[in-house]
Design a protein around this motif. Structure first.
Motif, PDB file in Angstrom:
ATOM      1  N   ASP A 166     -29.495  10.257  62.291  1.00  0.00           N
ATOM      2  CA  ASP A 166     -30.208  11.373  61.668  1.00  0.00           C
ATOM      3  C   ASP A 166     -29.248  12.500  61.347  1.00  0.00           C
ATOM      4  OD1 ASP A 166     -32.733  10.153  61.875  1.00  0.00           O
ATOM      5  OD2 ASP A 166     -32.953  10.853  63.955  1.00  0.00           O
ATOM      6  N   CYS A 167     -29.575  13.237  60.298  1.00  0.00           N
ATOM      7  CA  CYS A 167     -28.778  14.383  59.870  1.00  0.00           C
ATOM      8  C   CYS A 167     -28.743  15.449  60.974  1.00  0.00           C
ATOM      9  CB  CYS A 167     -29.390  14.960  58.599  1.00  0.00           C
ATOM     10  SG  CYS A 167     -28.644  16.503  58.058  1.00  0.00           S
ATOM     11  N   ALA A 168     -27.542  15.934  61.282  1.00  0.00           N
ATOM     12  CA  ALA A 168     -27.382  16.936  62.342  1.00  0.00           C
ATOM     13  C   ALA A 168     -28.008  18.276  61.940  1.00  0.00           C
ATOM     14  CB  ALA A 168     -25.898  17.122  62.646  1.00  0.00           C
ATOM     15  N   ILE A 169     -28.167  18.498  60.628  1.00  0.00           N
ATOM     16  CA  ILE A 169     -28.698  19.779  60.164  1.00  0.00           C
ATOM     17  C   ILE A 169     -30.226  19.767  60.057  1.00  0.00           C
ATOM     18  CG2 ILE A 169     -28.733  21.425  58.217  1.00  0.00           C
ATOM     19  CD1 ILE A 169     -25.755  20.546  57.757  1.00  0.00           C
ATOM     20  N   CYS A 170     -30.760  18.758  59.382  1.00  0.00           N
ATOM     21  CA  CYS A 170     -32.213  18.786  59.140  1.00  0.00           C
ATOM     22  C   CYS A 170     -32.993  17.646  59.797  1.00  0.00           C
ATOM     23  CB  CYS A 170     -32.494  18.833  57.640  1.00  0.00           C
ATOM     24  SG  CYS A 170     -32.180  17.277  56.807  1.00  0.00           S
ATOM     25  N   GLY A 171     -32.298  16.673  60.383  1.00  0.00           N
ATOM     26  CA  GLY A 171     -33.000  15.614  61.112  1.00  0.00           C
ATOM     27  C   GLY A 171     -33.475  14.444  60.266  1.00  0.00           C
ATOM     28  N   LYS A 183     -24.805  10.170  54.060  1.00  0.00           N
ATOM     29  CA  LYS A 183     -25.188  11.403  53.382  1.00  0.00           C
ATOM     30  C   LYS A 183     -26.672  11.660  53.588  1.00  0.00           C
ATOM     31  CE  LYS A 183     -25.263  13.854  49.010  1.00  0.00           C
ATOM     32  NZ  LYS A 183     -25.338  13.761  47.548  1.00  0.00           N
ATOM     33  N   CYS A 184     -26.996  12.952  53.782  1.00  0.00           N
ATOM     34  CA  CYS A 184     -28.391  13.346  53.899  1.00  0.00           C
ATOM     35  C   CYS A 184     -28.945  13.575  52.498  1.00  0.00           C
ATOM     36  CB  CYS A 184     -28.546  14.598  54.749  1.00  0.00           C
ATOM     37  SG  CYS A 184     -30.256  15.154  54.841  1.00  0.00           S
ATOM     38  N   GLN A 185     -29.991  12.840  52.140  1.00  0.00           N
ATOM     39  CA  GLN A 185     -30.588  12.946  50.802  1.00  0.00           C
ATOM     40  C   GLN A 185     -31.356  14.267  50.654  1.00  0.00           C
ATOM     41  OE1 GLN A 185     -28.816  10.286  49.712  1.00  0.00           O
ATOM     42  NE2 GLN A 185     -30.533   9.389  48.596  1.00  0.00           N
ATOM     43  N   ARG A 186     -31.671  14.872  51.792  1.00  0.00           N
ATOM     44  CA  ARG A 186     -32.502  16.069  51.742  1.00  0.00           C
ATOM     45  C   ARG A 186     -31.661  17.339  51.600  1.00  0.00           C
ATOM     46  NH1 ARG A 186     -36.635  17.807  56.402  1.00  0.00           N
ATOM     47  NH2 ARG A 186     -37.730  19.469  55.294  1.00  0.00           N
ATOM     48  N   CYS A 187     -30.612  17.465  52.477  1.00  0.00           N
ATOM     49  CA  CYS A 187     -29.858  18.718  52.458  1.00  0.00           C
ATOM     50  C   CYS A 187     -28.424  18.534  51.960  1.00  0.00           C
ATOM     51  CB  CYS A 187     -29.872  19.387  53.837  1.00  0.00           C
ATOM     52  SG  CYS A 187     -28.846  18.561  55.061  1.00  0.00           S
ATOM     53  N   GLY A 188     -28.038  17.302  51.672  1.00  0.00           N
ATOM     54  CA  GLY A 188     -26.715  17.068  51.092  1.00  0.00           C
ATOM     55  C   GLY A 188     -25.576  17.007  52.092  1.00  0.00           C
ATOM     56  N   ASN A 189     -25.896  17.086  53.374  1.00  0.00           N
ATOM     57  CA  ASN A 189     -24.882  17.044  54.432  1.00  0.00           C
ATOM     58  C   ASN A 189     -24.201  15.667  54.498  1.00  0.00           C
ATOM     59  OD1 ASN A 189     -23.544  17.516  56.939  1.00  0.00           O
ATOM     60  ND2 ASN A 189     -25.311  16.711  58.060  1.00  0.00           N
ATOM     61  N   PHE A 190     -22.859  15.671  54.635  1.00  0.00           N
ATOM     62  CA  PHE A 190     -22.101  14.419  54.799  1.00  0.00           C
ATOM     63  C   PHE A 190     -21.695  14.250  56.256  1.00  0.00           C
ATOM     64  CE2 PHE A 190     -21.388  15.426  50.337  1.00  0.00           C
ATOM     65  CZ  PHE A 190     -21.520  14.181  49.732  1.00  0.00           C
TER      66      PHE A 190
HETATM   67 ZN   LIG Z   1     -29.996  16.959  56.231  1.00  0.00          ZN
END
Ligand SMILES: [Zn+2]
Length: 208
Positions: A166-171, A183-190
């Motif tokens: 899971d994305c560390a920023i938005c989950g 890559k997070c499809q929601r917030c763009g975090n790599f």
């Molecule tokens: Zn994210």
């Protein structure tokens, strides 16, 4: 040799991998196989089954054993088992994994602990643990050693590593975009990971 003995011997056919065997059944001779002590016995160089189950032959090592239903449902961990679990903590040179499946069989009521050392993560050089795993990742790994209840795990090889992250920023669940990149499809975090080949395409069938 008497004709009767000859006929008896010629009737004896060695078993193949995945054959079903019944207790007492002839499996082959010691020149063919290295028999397992738990599930076979030897008499005059011939190997017989001491359990009913499925024949398992390791082609490389010529080892033969009988796998029983009991074996498939066992709750003890053996070296060579494939386990799936969640990352509980990161240390400087290792991660702690709590695993709840053994060879795809779920054990809800048991929790086992294992460690993956940085040198057992990948065939490629991994500098920092954080480049391979993060807390809450779900990982498939292999048991390579055991010492007083603590298991040493390895994720080297294509089929091993992170199967869910899971994305560390938005989950949000991360998507695989490269052999070690998510890559997070929601917030763009790599993020970077040691990713299993079947991430995003899991065929692991967890038996209940
Ligand atoms: Zn994210």
């Amino acid at each position: 040799m008497k004709l009767k003995d000859y006929l008896l011997i010629s009737m004896k056919k060695s078993v193949n991998n995945k054959d079903l065997a019944i207790i007492g059944q002839y499996l082959g001779v010691v020149e063919e196989f290295l028999p397992d002590k738990q599930s076979t016995f030897i008499k005059d160089g011939e190997i017989f089954a001491t359990k009913s189950g499925t024949v398992s032959i390791d082609k490389n090592r010529r080892e033969i054993q009988i796998d029983t239903h009991q074996e498939q449902n066992r709750k003890t961990v053996k070296i060579g088992d494939i386990v799936i679990g969640t990352v509980l903590f990161l240390r400087k040179f290792s991660v702690g994994l709590s695993f709840f499946t053994i060879n795809d069989k779920l054990h809800f009521n048991s929790s086992y602990m294992g460690n993956i050392h940085v040198s057992h993560i990948s065939n490629r050089y991994v500098e920092k643990i954080q480049d391979a795993f993060q807390i809450t990742d779900i990982i498939r790994s292999k048991v390579v050693a055991e010492k007083s209840g603590e298991y040493t795990l390895s994720t080297t090889g294509k089929n091993f590593g992170v199967i869910h992250a899971d994305c560390a920023i938005c989950g949000t669940k991360l998507k695989k975009i490269g052999f070690n990149k998510l890559k997070c499809q929601r917030c763009g975090n790599f993020e970077k990971r040691k990713i299993s080949d079947d991430y995003d395409n899991l065929k692991t069938n967890l038996r209940f």
